[in-house]
Design a protein around this motif. Structure first.
Motif, PDB file in Angstrom:
ATOM      1  N   LYS A  31       9.056  13.011  -3.512  1.00 33.28           N
ATOM      2  CA  LYS A  31       7.713  12.669  -3.973  1.00 33.28           C
ATOM      3  C   LYS A  31       7.423  13.429  -5.260  1.00 33.28           C
ATOM      4  CE  LYS A  31       5.925  11.747   0.684  1.00 33.28           C
ATOM      5  NZ  LYS A  31       4.912  12.098   1.706  1.00 33.28           N
ATOM      6  N   VAL A  61       7.231   7.723  -4.833  1.00 30.87           N
ATOM      7  CA  VAL A  61       8.051   8.077  -3.674  1.00 30.87           C
ATOM      8  C   VAL A  61       9.411   7.407  -3.825  1.00 30.87           C
ATOM      9  CG1 VAL A  61       8.280   7.995  -1.171  1.00 30.87           C
ATOM     10  CG2 VAL A  61       6.010   8.272  -2.211  1.00 30.87           C
ATOM     11  N   THR A  72      13.650  11.907   1.045  1.00 27.93           N
ATOM     12  CA  THR A  72      12.479  11.259   0.456  1.00 27.93           C
ATOM     13  C   THR A  72      11.876  12.190  -0.583  1.00 27.93           C
ATOM     14  OG1 THR A  72      12.022  10.074   2.504  1.00 27.93           O
ATOM     15  CG2 THR A  72      10.230  10.236   0.915  1.00 27.93           C
ATOM     16  N   LYS A 100      13.069   6.989  -2.054  1.00 30.40           N
ATOM     17  CA  LYS A 100      13.712   7.171  -0.753  1.00 30.40           C
ATOM     18  C   LYS A 100      15.104   6.545  -0.752  1.00 30.40           C
ATOM     19  CE  LYS A 100      12.876   6.859   4.206  1.00 30.40           C
ATOM     20  NZ  LYS A 100      11.911   6.514   5.277  1.00 30.40           N
TER      21      LYS A 100
END
Length: 417
Positions: free
Chosen positions: A374, A341, A372, A343
Motif C-alpha cells: 500500500k 494497493v 500486498t 497485490k
C-alpha cells in the motif's frame, strides 16, 4: 595478516604470479569439472598447515574447503585462486601479498570452467576482523540509530553483484556457488572465554554484522539465480563456535597463532571439513546428483527411492510458478487519503518478495505474505510525472532451492493517472 618479512629487509616486488592449477588430470580422469575457487582468508585457510608448497603469500592451506570439495567431487582440474586479505576488488585486480603480486582471481577463470565457488568474500571490505579486534579492545557497539557500516554494505552490494555477473560472463557454462560466512558467536557470546573483554551486547552486534553479510550474499545469489551455501545451516554449527575449545572449534577463538590449525576468528581444519561437506552437497543438489552411498548388505529386497527431480525439471517447475504470478494495482481509501494497493497472487505458491518500482526506482519492498503493498497515491504521482514512466512489480519466486525474478508492468490505476 600480510606475510611477515625480516625486519629491515627490503624485498623487490616480483612479477605478477599467474594462477597454476593445483592439479590437472589427464583427459578421461576425474568427473570432467574444471573448478576454480575464489575467496579471502576464510577460504584460503590461513594458519592451517600445511600450506601449498608454491604459496605466494596467500596462505592457501592444502586442507582448505576448496581442496576438500575438489577431492570429494573428483574434479578433473582444480585451481585455488583464493588469497588471504582479499577484498572484492582483488577479484579483478592483482593483489600484493608481501613480496608477491598475485594475478587477479578472475584470471583463473576461462570459458572452460564448469564450477566456481564464489567466496567467502566481503569480510575484509566491511572490516570483519578489525571489528572483532575493536570489540576486544573497547566498546564496538555503535550508538542507537547509527550504522557505521552502512556505506560499506551499500558498496558491497554493488561490487558483489558485479563480481557474480563477471563470473557468468567469463564462464557461461559454470555452476556458481556463493558461500556465506558461518556462526562465529552464539547468542550473548561467552564473555568468560574472553576475560570479559567482549560483552554479550558486543558479541550479538558482531555476529549480527556477520549475519548481515551472509544475508547480503544470499540475497545477491538469489537475485542472480545462482546457488548459495549457508554455513549457518550446517548441523551442529552452534556447538563449534569460538566459545568452544581446541578441536571442537570450527572457528578459532583464543587460540595460539602459529599453532598450525587456524588463526583467531578464522576457520580451523575441522571447520573447513564441515564447510566442504556443505558446499559439495550444494553442488550435488544443484546438479541432481546423489552422493555414493556406503555399501550395506541387504537381507531383504528394498524399494528404490523415488528419484529426485533433475535440475532441468526443477527449473521448469520454477518457471511455471513464476508464470502463474498475477499482479494488479488498484486505488483505495478516501479522496483525502487515496492509496494504491498492489497485490501479487499465485495459485502455485513460491513468492518470497515483491518490489514495487515507479519510474525505474524502487518505492517499497514487501517480503511477507500476503504480499500486498500500500502506497500513497501522491507518492506515486511524483515518481510517475512523465507519461513514459512505468509502474512495475519485480516478483521473486523460489522453488526447490532455485530462485528467479519476474518483472510485471502494471496498468496505472485511475488515482495516479
Amino acid at each position: 595478516m600480510a606475510a611477515v618479512l625480516g625486519a629491515g629487509v627490503a624485498v623487490a616486488a616480483l612479477p605478477a604470479v599467474a594462477h597454476t592449477p593445483v592439479w590437472d588430470k589427464p583427459t578421461g580422469q576425474g568427473n570432467g569439472d574444471v573448478y576454480v575457487a575464489l575467496g579471502d582468508s576464510f577460504t584460503a585457510g590461513i594458519g592451517i598447515q600445511p600450506e601449498r608448497s608454491d604459496d605466494t603469500g596467500c596462505h592457501r592451506s592444502t586442507k582448505n574447503f576448496p581442496s576438500l570439495v575438489a577431492a570429494d567431487l573428483d574434479v578433473s582440474t582444480f585451481t585455488d585462486a583464493s588469497c588471504s586479505g582479499a577484498v572484492v576488488a582483488d577479484l579483478a585486480t592483482a593483489q600484493r601479498r608481501g613480496e608477491y603480486d598475485n594475478d587477479a582471481q578472475f584470471d583463473a577463470i576461462t570459458e572452460k570452467t564448469t564450477l566456481v565457488t564464489f567466496g567467502t568474500i566481503g569480510g575484509n571490505d566491511m572490516g570483519l576482523v578489525g571489528l572483532a579486534t575493536d570489540c576486544v579492545k573497547g566498546d564496538c557497539v555503535p550508538a542507537a540509530g547509527t550504522d557505521p557500516l552502512a556505506r560499506e554494505f551499500t558498496q558491497l552490494r554493488t561490487d558483489l553483484t558485479a563480481g557474480i555477473e563477471k563470473v557468468k560472463e567469463l564462464a557461461p557454462l559454470a555452476d556458481i556457488v556463493v558461500v556465506g560466512y558461518g556462526i562465529y558467536l552464539p547468542k550473548d557470546g561467552c564473555p568468560q572465554n574472553f576475560f570479559d573483554l567482549v560483552t554479550a551486547e558486543e558479541s550479538n552486534y558482531l555476529q549480527g554484522q556477520i549475519d548481515r553479510l551472509s544475508d547480503l550474499l544470499a540475497e545477491i545469489a538469489a537475485e542472480n539465480d545462482v546457488a548459495f551455501a549457508d554455513q549457518r545451516l550446517i548441523p551442529g554449527a552452534l556447538d563449534h563456535t569460538v566459545c568452544q575449545w581446541d578441536s571442537r572449534q570450527w572457528i578459532r577463538g583464543l587460540y595460539p597463532e602459529g599453532g598450525g590449525d587456524g588463526f583467531t576468528f578464522h576457520p580451523s581444519s575441522a571447520g573447513m571439513k564441515a564447510t566442504a561437506g556443505l558446499v559439495a552437497g550444494v553442488v550435488r543438489d544443484l546438479r541432481g546428483v546423489e552422493p555414493e552411498p556406503t555399501p550395506k548388505p541387504e537381507t531383504t529386497p528394498t524399494l528404490k527411492p523415488t528419484p529426485k527431480p533433475t535440475l532441468a525439471q526443477r527449473k521448469a517447475e520454477l518457471a511455471k510458478k513464476a508464470k502463474a504470478v498475477k499482479v494488479a494495482a488498484t486505488c483505495a481509501g478516501t479522496k483525502k487519503n487515496r492509496k494504491v494497493v498492489v497485490k501479487a497472487t499465485t495459485a502455485k505458491g513460491g513468492v518470497t518478495k515483491v518490489v514495487l518500482k515507479a519510474g525505474g526506482k524502487k518505492v517499497v519492498t514487501d517480503a511477507k505474505a500476503p504480499f500486498t503493498i500500500k502506497v500513497k497515491a501522491t507518492t506515486l504521482k511524483k515518481k510517475l510525472k512523465k507519461k513514459s514512466s512505468t509502474l512495475k512489480a519485480v516478483v521473486t519466486v523460489k522453488h526447490s532451492g532455485l530462485s528467479t525474478s519476474r518483472t510485471v508492468t502494471l496498468k496505472r490505476p485511475g488515482c495516479v493517472k
